[in-house]
Structures are given as structure tokens and as C-alpha cells.
Design a protein around this motif. Structure first.
Motif, PDB file in Angstrom:
ATOM      1  N   HIS A  48       6.770  15.540  20.870  1.00 45.17           N
ATOM      2  CA  HIS A  48       5.831  14.683  20.990  1.00 45.17           C
ATOM      3  C   HIS A  48       6.067  13.553  21.745  1.00 45.17           C
ATOM      4  O   HIS A  48       7.472  13.083  21.664  1.00 45.17           O
ATOM      5  N   GLU A  49       5.219  12.649  22.124  1.00 45.68           N
ATOM      6  CA  GLU A  49       5.634  12.339  23.269  1.00 45.68           C
ATOM      7  C   GLU A  49       6.264  10.542  22.166  1.00 45.68           C
ATOM      8  O   GLU A  49       7.747  10.480  22.797  1.00 45.68           O
ATOM      9  N   SER A  50       6.145  10.400  20.951  1.00 49.25           N
ATOM     10  CA  SER A  50       7.017   9.250  20.678  1.00 49.25           C
ATOM     11  C   SER A  50       8.886   9.819  20.703  1.00 49.25           C
ATOM     12  O   SER A  50       9.524   8.951  20.204  1.00 49.25           O
ATOM     13  N   GLN A  51       8.922  10.686  20.530  1.00 47.69           N
ATOM     14  CA  GLN A  51      10.463  11.316  20.664  1.00 47.69           C
ATOM     15  C   GLN A  51      11.478  11.240  22.310  1.00 47.69           C
ATOM     16  O   GLN A  51      11.940  11.174  22.074  1.00 47.69           O
ATOM     17  N   ILE A  52      10.805  11.054  22.752  1.00 51.62           N
ATOM     18  CA  ILE A  52      10.875  10.498  24.449  1.00 51.62           C
ATOM     19  C   ILE A  52      10.499   9.068  24.730  1.00 51.62           C
ATOM     20  O   ILE A  52       8.972   9.759  26.326  1.00 51.62           O
ATOM     21  N   PRO A  53      10.170   8.660  24.374  1.00 51.38           N
ATOM     22  CA  PRO A  53       9.390   6.913  25.007  1.00 51.38           C
ATOM     23  C   PRO A  53      10.071   6.374  26.293  1.00 51.38           C
ATOM     24  O   PRO A  53       9.062   5.462  26.672  1.00 51.38           O
ATOM     25  N   LYS A  54      11.077   6.856  26.457  1.00 57.87           N
ATOM     26  CA  LYS A  54      11.466   5.995  27.349  1.00 57.87           C
ATOM     27  C   LYS A  54      12.373   6.456  28.336  1.00 57.87           C
ATOM     28  O   LYS A  54      12.657   7.576  28.344  1.00 57.87           O
ATOM     29  N   ALA A 178      -4.195  14.213  15.046  1.00 57.76           N
ATOM     30  CA  ALA A 178      -4.594  12.756  15.505  1.00 57.76           C
ATOM     31  C   ALA A 178      -5.691  11.755  14.671  1.00 57.76           C
ATOM     32  O   ALA A 178      -5.932  10.362  14.681  1.00 57.76           O
ATOM     33  N   ALA A 179      -6.236  12.657  14.047  1.00 60.59           N
ATOM     34  CA  ALA A 179      -8.102  11.415  13.065  1.00 60.59           C
ATOM     35  C   ALA A 179      -7.290  10.873  11.973  1.00 60.59           C
ATOM     36  O   ALA A 179      -7.823   9.915  11.557  1.00 60.59           O
ATOM     37  N   GLN A 180      -6.264  11.151  11.828  1.00 60.19           N
ATOM     38  CA  GLN A 180      -5.362  10.442  10.595  1.00 60.19           C
ATOM     39  C   GLN A 180      -5.336   8.891  11.125  1.00 60.19           C
ATOM     40  O   GLN A 180      -5.010   8.492  10.029  1.00 60.19           O
ATOM     41  N   GLY A 181      -5.042   8.685  12.049  1.00 58.39           N
ATOM     42  CA  GLY A 181      -4.380   7.097  13.127  1.00 58.39           C
ATOM     43  C   GLY A 181      -3.041   7.757  13.465  1.00 58.39           C
ATOM     44  O   GLY A 181      -2.480   8.638  13.503  1.00 58.39           O
ATOM     45  N   PRO A 182      -2.961   6.386  13.654  1.00 56.82           N
ATOM     46  CA  PRO A 182      -1.210   6.580  14.553  1.00 56.82           C
ATOM     47  C   PRO A 182      -0.597   7.187  14.199  1.00 56.82           C
ATOM     48  O   PRO A 182      -0.002   6.370  13.049  1.00 56.82           O
ATOM     49  N   LEU A 183       0.457   8.165  14.209  1.00 58.25           N
ATOM     50  CA  LEU A 183       1.119   8.950  13.963  1.00 58.25           C
ATOM     51  C   LEU A 183       3.001   8.237  14.635  1.00 58.25           C
ATOM     52  O   LEU A 183       1.994   8.031  16.831  1.00 58.25           O
ATOM     53  N   LYS A 184       3.308   8.417  14.026  1.00 58.84           N
ATOM     54  CA  LYS A 184       5.585   8.747  15.193  1.00 58.84           C
ATOM     55  C   LYS A 184       6.262   9.786  14.333  1.00 58.84           C
ATOM     56  O   LYS A 184       6.264  10.476  13.379  1.00 58.84           O
ATOM     57  N   CYS A 324      13.291  34.946  13.818  1.00 59.12           N
ATOM     58  CA  CYS A 324      12.449  34.170  13.694  1.00 59.12           C
ATOM     59  C   CYS A 324      13.378  32.378  13.870  1.00 59.12           C
ATOM     60  O   CYS A 324      13.671  32.590  12.771  1.00 59.12           O
ATOM     61  N   GLU A 325      13.306  31.383  14.523  1.00 56.16           N
ATOM     62  CA  GLU A 325      14.245  29.983  13.935  1.00 56.16           C
ATOM     63  C   GLU A 325      13.034  29.269  14.103  1.00 56.16           C
ATOM     64  O   GLU A 325      11.568  29.185  15.019  1.00 56.16           O
ATOM     65  N   ILE A 326      12.952  28.847  12.643  1.00 54.50           N
ATOM     66  CA  ILE A 326      11.454  27.937  12.809  1.00 54.50           C
ATOM     67  C   ILE A 326      11.977  26.711  13.141  1.00 54.50           C
ATOM     68  O   ILE A 326      12.510  26.034  12.569  1.00 54.50           O
ATOM     69  N   TRP A 327      11.080  26.026  13.705  1.00 51.41           N
ATOM     70  CA  TRP A 327      11.274  24.040  13.923  1.00 51.41           C
ATOM     71  C   TRP A 327      10.846  23.609  12.843  1.00 51.41           C
ATOM     72  O   TRP A 327       9.045  23.654  12.562  1.00 51.41           O
ATOM     73  N   TRP A 328      10.615  22.855  12.060  1.00 52.17           N
ATOM     74  CA  TRP A 328      10.118  21.566  11.186  1.00 52.17           C
ATOM     75  C   TRP A 328      10.038  20.111  12.016  1.00 52.17           C
ATOM     76  O   TRP A 328      10.970  19.578  11.891  1.00 52.17           O
ATOM     77  N   PHE A 329       8.690  20.027  12.326  1.00 55.66           N
ATOM     78  CA  PHE A 329       8.849  18.514  12.636  1.00 55.66           C
ATOM     79  C   PHE A 329       8.091  18.191  11.734  1.00 55.66           C
ATOM     80  O   PHE A 329       6.732  18.041  11.586  1.00 55.66           O
ATOM     81  N   THR A 330       7.698  16.543  10.859  1.00 64.96           N
ATOM     82  CA  THR A 330       7.930  15.891  10.371  1.00 64.96           C
ATOM     83  C   THR A 330       7.310  14.472  11.160  1.00 64.96           C
ATOM     84  O   THR A 330       7.734  13.923  11.669  1.00 64.96           O
ATOM     85  N   LEU A 331       5.903  14.124  11.264  1.00 67.74           N
ATOM     86  CA  LEU A 331       4.911  13.256  11.101  1.00 67.74           C
ATOM     87  C   LEU A 331       5.121  11.734  10.305  1.00 67.74           C
ATOM     88  O   LEU A 331       4.242  12.490   9.418  1.00 67.74           O
ATOM     89  N   VAL A 332       4.799  10.371  10.609  1.00 73.39           N
ATOM     90  CA  VAL A 332       4.364   9.635   9.884  1.00 73.39           C
ATOM     91  C   VAL A 332       3.580   8.602  10.375  1.00 73.39           C
ATOM     92  O   VAL A 332       3.439   8.498  11.569  1.00 73.39           O
ATOM     93  N   PRO A 333       2.841   7.909   9.452  1.00 68.98           N
ATOM     94  CA  PRO A 333       1.711   7.126   9.345  1.00 68.98           C
ATOM     95  C   PRO A 333       2.128   5.706  10.456  1.00 68.98           C
ATOM     96  O   PRO A 333       3.656   5.934   9.740  1.00 68.98           O
TER      97      PRO A 333
END
Ligand code: FES
Ligand code: FE
Length: 445
Positions: A48-54, A178-184, A324-333
Motif C-alpha cells: 500500500h502506498e502508505s507503506q512507502i510514503p517518502k 476504500a469506501a469505508q474512508g481513508p485507511l493506512k 504457500c506463504e500467507i501474508w496478512w496486511f492490516t489496514l486501519v481507518p
């Protein structure tokens, strides 16, 4: 029967009867062709772009089994670079994430800029006599694009652009979050390896048939509770009301729907363990439209990105035909206070991932299902995907929205994933895939 070179992959998937040959879940030659014809060709989710902001931020991801660096260069542009030095192939980045000014290869010291250009070569003057054309020896670069902050990359220069690739169903998959609002994105990715074929892990994400059996103990323990004192959250789905979208190139959304009036009841109960209030916001309905706003089902962006509606997304990364390697990313509002932030993460951790109640149950089943595709006797017998087959009528909305099917519990999305898999595997190039892929059904499923 083992994979026979030259046999069409559509022979392994009988879409008419809903049968899938078990050989596709453990055969080494088929797996190697998947890496070439699916993963090295498709748009793969990176981060997600919020992981590499700069500028200089990087995140290590995978395309198939190959390590790639998702980064942001000095101009702020997204780059995805193959993590392999052009001299002897050493990985130039070992950290899973961080910030760097450049990537220095630890073997002989070739150095690459954030945009992949080769910028430093020890002994360039004395040993290479300034004859090495550095412009030709940069890191291999992927095509990169993002949709609503979700970054994708493809290694195939012939690939259609991301917007065309996602199409309405792929975009809707991301819009449901995305419809739930801004997430990071929460820092850190939970990773674990399960002894299963990656396709069985993808198949399961659409599967509501197993929930009452596989996860009976998880539901008895009220694992989702953020407030253990609150009454159990009302059931969110039934076997009777399901909605399915099938998308171009293999994307699909399948699972329960909750009609707007029933959702109003759930929201009216104001249960702290089930916050669906976003579904009543006008902006969310404007993004999703009247059909998708009712979906609580699960999308898969082909080949391997599961976007759950519960603020978690998962990659099913191939690691050999039976790994299979399972990756889980968590987004929060954005804008949560500390307690809410903690609760959101705890809820996610309790659900999926290595400590999640649900995937503990699931992983055991996928491991066993994979093992049972290897037997010489078992392989003579196909797997069954016929649930509710040919009982679903495709509805094309008047407002131009994506066609869908309202039906009871079914296996349409799973079967569609395997049909698309065969399309990708039979096609020798992007041009061939475009010309020969199965059209999204417009009559019955
Ligand atoms: Fe990278 Fe030699 S392998 S500099
Ligand atoms: Fe499950």
C-alpha cells in the motif's frame, strides 16, 4: 495422470460439469509454468502506498517466487525493481522494509539508484576501462501502477494497463475497502507458511460452505469480540442470500449479501463488535453503487490478492507446488484514538494470520487437501465444484454496473478462478490471452 506437455489446460477444468483435475495442485511442471504464464505476466500486488510514503522508503515483496523491491525514487515515483544484482545475481536488498539512498550490492559493490539505474561500479576506470555501459546494466524494472493507494507491478511489458486489468470487478474489490474512508497500513506484515498449493488457499476465500463446520469452535468462542461484555454480534450471513461477480482476467467477488433493510437492522443494534455504519454513508454508496454496498463477500484480484471486507488483505504467495506463504496486511481507518487503534489490530489478529482463529482451522484442511492430490489413485478422481451450478441467472444492472448473480451458496467464483487459470496457462503471450480468454458469462452460471 501427470501433466502432459501440450495438453490444453482447459482439459483440466470441466466448467460444464464443475470438475477440476487434482494434478494441477501438486505437479512440479505445471507449477513452473504457473510462475511463467501467470505470476511473471499478471499485475501482482506489492504494497500500500502508505507503506512507502517518502523518497527512499522501500518494501520487499514478491512476483511469483522472485524477490522485488517496491520503492519510491527521488522524484517520488513508485518503482518496482528485481532484487538481483546484474553482476552475479546477488540480492541487493536484504531488509524487509526501510529507507535507503541507494542499493549497494554486498558482493562486489555495484550500486543502484532508487530508480534502478547502475550508478557505481568499483574499478570502473581501471578494470572495466570505462567501457561498461552502465545505462544497460540497471536492475530489471517492472511496470508499476496504483489504484486508490494499492500498488501493483507486472514484469510483462505487453501487459494491459492496470485499469484495464482490474476492470469493474477488480476495482470494486478495492473500493469495498476504500469506501469505508481513508485507511493506512499498520506497520509489519504477518507471514506464515502452509503446506498447501496456493490455488487451494485462493479457492477457500470464496468458500462459505466450510464456515459452520471448520470454524465452529472459533464462533463458539466469540473470537471477534472487541467488547466481551457485549451480546454476540448478530449473524451477518445466511446460506440463502449470496451475490457473485465474475470479472475479466479471473477476478471475482463471491459470498453473502445483506439487503439494505436487513443491514439497517444490524446497524440499529449498535453492536460494538460489528461496525457496519459506513454502509449507510452516502459517499460509500456513491462509490460502490446499489449492488456492491450490500456485499459482505470476499474478492480475489487474480491471481492471489484477497481483499477482505474486514480491513485485512492477504497475499497467497507460491512456494513450490505444495507450499504457500500467507501474508496478512492490516489496514486501519485514519484518525482512530489509541484504544480504537489497538482494538482494530486485536480484532484483525484474532481473525486471520498466524494467531488468527480462522486460518488455524483452514490451513490444516488445505494441507490435507494438497497431500491428497499426490496419490496415484486419488489423482484419478477430480474435485467437485458443482454446487448450484447452472442455477444462477446473470443480472446486468441498468445503470451500467458490473453483471452479477443473486443466488444461494455456490462455487461459481471458485470455478471461474480455475477457468481463468486455464486461460492464462493455455495462452503463450499477453496478446494470446487477450484474444482467447473466456468471456465473462452474461446468461447463466
Ligand atoms: Fe553484485 Fe557482484 S554480484 S556486485
Ligand atoms: Fe475459513
Amino acid at each position: 495422470m501427470l501433466y502432459e506437455n501440450g495438453k490444453p489446460f482447459h482439459d483440466y477444468v470441466d466448467a460444464d460439469k464443475g470438475l477440476v483435475d487434482r494434478v494441477i495442485f501438486s505437479d512440479q511442471a505445471i507449477y513452473e509454468l504457473e510462475l511463467e504464464r501467470i505470476f511473471a505476466r499478471a499485475w501482482n500486488f506489492m504494497c500500500h502506498e502508505s507503506q512507502i510514503p517518502k523518497a527512499g522508503d522501500f518494501f520487499l515483496s514478491f512476483i511469483g517466487e522472485e524477490s522485488v523491491i517496491a520503492t519510491r525514487d527521488k522524484k517520488g515515483e513508485l518503482q518496482v525493481l528485481l532484487n538481483s544484482c546484474r553482476h552475479r545475481g546477488n540480492a541487493v536488498c536484504r531488509a524487509e522494509e526501510g529507507n535507503a539512498r541507494s542499493f549497494l550490492c554486498t558482493y562486489h559493490g555495484w550500486t543502484y539508484g532508487l530508480d534502478g539505474q547502475l550508478i557505481g561500479v568499483p574499478g570502473y576506470k581501471d578494470f572495466y576501462h570505462e567501457q561498461l555501459d552502465k545505462s544497460q546494466w540497471g536492475l530489471v524494472k517492472a511496470k508499476v501502477a496504483s489504484y486508490k493507494g494499492f500498488v501493483f507491478a507486472t514484469m510483462d511489458p505487453e501487459a494491459v494497463d492496470l485499469d484495464e486489468y482490474l476492470g469493474p470487478v477488480g476495482r470494486m474489490s478495492i473500493d469495498l475497502l476504500a469506501a469505508q474512508g481513508p485507511l493506512k497500513m499498520v506497520a509489519g506484515v504477518q507471514k506464515n507458511i502452509i503446506g498447501c498449493n496456493w490455488k487451494l488457499a485462493v479457492d477457500n476465500l470464496f468458500d462459505y460452505y466450510h464456515v459452520g463446520i471448520s470454524h465452529a469452535s472459533a464462533f463458539m468462542s466469540n473470537f471477534r469480540a472487541r467488547d466481551p461484555e457485549a451480546p454476540p454480534a448478530p449473524p451477518r450471513f445466511s446460506f440463502g442470500k449470496h451475490r457473485v461477480w465474475l470479472g475479466d482476467y479471473g477476478h471475482a467477488i463471491g459470498g453473502p449479501r445483506i439487503p439494505t433493510d436487513e443491514m439497517a437492522n444490524i446497524i440499529a443494534h449498535d453492536n460494538p463488535n460489528l461496525d457496519e455504519t459506513w454502509r449507510h454513508r452516502d459517499d460509500a454508496r456513491a462509490i460502490l453503487g446499489d449492488q456492491a454496498i450490500e456485499s459482505v463477500g470476499h474478492p480475489n484480484i487474480f491471481p492471489n490478492l484477497w481483499v477482505t471486507e474486514a480491513n485485512q488483505i492477504s497475499l497467497r504467495l507460491p512456494k513450490g507446488p505444495t507450499g504457500c506463504e500467507i501474508w496478512w496486511f492490516t489496514l486501519v481507518p485514519e484518525g482512530l484514538d489509541e484504544k480504537q487503534h489497538e482494538e482494530a489490530i486485536r480484532g484483525a489478529n484474532h481473525q486471520f494470520g498466524p494467531s488468527g482463529f480462522l486460518e488455524q482451522d483452514d490451513g490444516e484442511n488445505w494441507d490435507q487437501s494438497t497431500r491428497q492430490t499426490m496419490g496415484v489413485v486419488a489423482r484419478r478422481y477430480p474435485l467437485n465444484f458443482s454446487m448450484n451450478l447452472k442455477h444462477g441467472e446473470v443480472i446486468t444492472p441498468a445503470d451500467g454496473g458490473a453483471p452479477y448473480v443473486d443466488t444461494a451458496i455456490n462455487e461459481h467464483a471458485q470455478l471461474w478462478t480455475y477457468r481463468a487459470w486455464a486461460d492464462w496457462m493455455d495462452a503463450e503471450s499477453w496478446a494470446a490471452l487477450k484474444a482467447s480468454r473466456t468471456p465473462v458469462p452474461s446468461d447463466r452460471l
